[in-house]
Write a protein that holds these residues in place. Structure first.
Motif, mmCIF file in Angstrom:
data_model
loop_
_atom_site.group_PDB
_atom_site.id
_atom_site.type_symbol
_atom_site.label_atom_id
_atom_site.label_comp_id
_atom_site.label_asym_id
_atom_site.label_seq_id
_atom_site.Cartn_x
_atom_site.Cartn_y
_atom_site.Cartn_z
ATOM 1 N N ASP A 1 -27.225 41.562 -0.389
ATOM 2 C CA ASP A 1 -27.371 40.302 0.330
ATOM 3 C C ASP A 1 -27.577 39.161 -0.678
ATOM 4 N N GLU B 1 -27.231 35.932 -0.312
ATOM 5 C CA GLU B 1 -27.948 34.788 0.234
ATOM 6 C C GLU B 1 -29.456 35.027 0.205
ATOM 7 N N LYS B 2 -29.854 36.217 0.562
ATOM 8 C CA LYS B 2 -31.269 36.562 0.525
ATOM 9 C C LYS B 2 -31.803 36.509 -0.899
ATOM 10 N N THR C 1 -34.001 46.742 6.707
ATOM 11 C CA THR C 1 -32.890 46.970 5.776
ATOM 12 C C THR C 1 -31.860 47.898 6.401
ATOM 13 N N SER D 1 -30.042 45.953 9.400
ATOM 14 C CA SER D 1 -29.140 44.869 8.977
ATOM 15 C C SER D 1 -28.023 45.355 8.059
ATOM 16 N N LYS E 1 -28.070 45.504 4.922
ATOM 17 C CA LYS E 1 -27.967 44.697 3.721
ATOM 18 C C LYS E 1 -29.358 44.429 3.160
#
Length: 268
Positions: free
Chosen positions: A164, A166-167, A182, A185, A187
């Motif tokens: 991820d 963006e995270k 986790t 999702s 990701k």
């Protein structure tokens, strides 16, 4: 005896930063330091603070120190081997200034040092009701060999969990993974990958460490795992984050890594 001192001092916040029957079960050193889990290499903190100030726990042994936020799950590992640990409860005053509220010395005498790496702790929080743990049991049903358990769960994670980005850009200091999130999702960042693998493997009886530090070809701070195979009495280095990009692009990569490519700073 319980010791109480109130002082103000500076600490550098590190934010991600069968046993001998010495103690009877359900023993409590004080209302705040619960050593009922000591035979598993754990200390539990039950501090009921009436303040909005940030609280921390610092666990030290010799020159090594581990610092944690006090949150809802306050079970912490004593992973530095047998001997005397000092457990401190700290309250934030301002900035990086903390005052010591309470402190206790605890002596650990484990027959099997690896027992701590089966446990649920704040950073690797798992229980039998979690979907990730149910999945681990399902994947390894009727599997007796630890190496095969590792291979099966490793393969599931590197095939199904994507990085991820963006995270990774927005993750806040003090972040702690939730392994079911986790899994749901599909990701996460390296911390999520390594917590998920650790929780799943611990739940099926494989001692597993969550390790933090540096990898030789990654600029950012990194997290990965070490797993212990009792058949060979070896700790093996595994990096699901690194390998997932290869596997998901149909490229082969060995599961077991060269430990010389990694520099360990913290292990849990």
């Amino acid at each position: 005896m319980f010791k109480r001192r109130i002082i103000t001092f500076l600490i550098i916040i590190i934010l991600i930063s069968f046993a001998l029957p010495v103690f009877a079960q359900n023993t409590i050193v004080s209302s705040n330091f619960d050593i009922s889990g000591l035979n598993n290499g754990l200390i539990n903190i039950n501090y009921n603070h009436k303040t909005n100030n940030k609280m921390k726990v610092m666990i030290s042994k010799g020159d090594s120190k581990y610092t944690y936020d006090l949150k809802s799950n306050n079970s912490f590992p004593l992973q530095l081997g047998n001997g005397k640990y000092t457990i401190s409860i700290l309250e934030n005053v301002e900035g990086n200034k903390y005052r010591l509220l309470e402190k206790e010395d605890i002596t650990l005498k484990l027959e099997d040092r690896n027992k701590v790496y089966f446990q649920s702790i704040q950073l690797i929080n798992w229980n039998e009701n979690m979907e990730a743990i149910k999945k681990a049991k399902e994947l390894t049903e009727n599997v007796k060999n630890d190496k095969e358990k590792v291979e099966i769960i490793y393969s599931y994670i590197v095939k199904n969990i994507s990085y991820d980005n963006e995270k990774a850009k927005n993750v806040q200091a003090g972040y702690v993974p939730t392994i079911d999130e986790t899994l749901k999702s599909s990701k996460g960042i390296c911390y999520d990958y390594s917590a998920l693998l650790a929780g799943m493997l611990r739940s099926v009886g494989v001692p597993t460490k969550l390790v933090m530090g540096r990898k030789n070809d990654i600029k950012e701070y990194h997290a990965w795992n070490q797993v212990y195979l009792k058949e060979t009495k070896q700790w093996l280095t595994i990096d699901t984050t690194y390998d997932s990009a290869y596997v998901q692009n149909n490229r082969s990569i060995p599961m077991i890594k060269n430990s010389k490519e990694y520099s360990i700073e913290k292990e849990y």
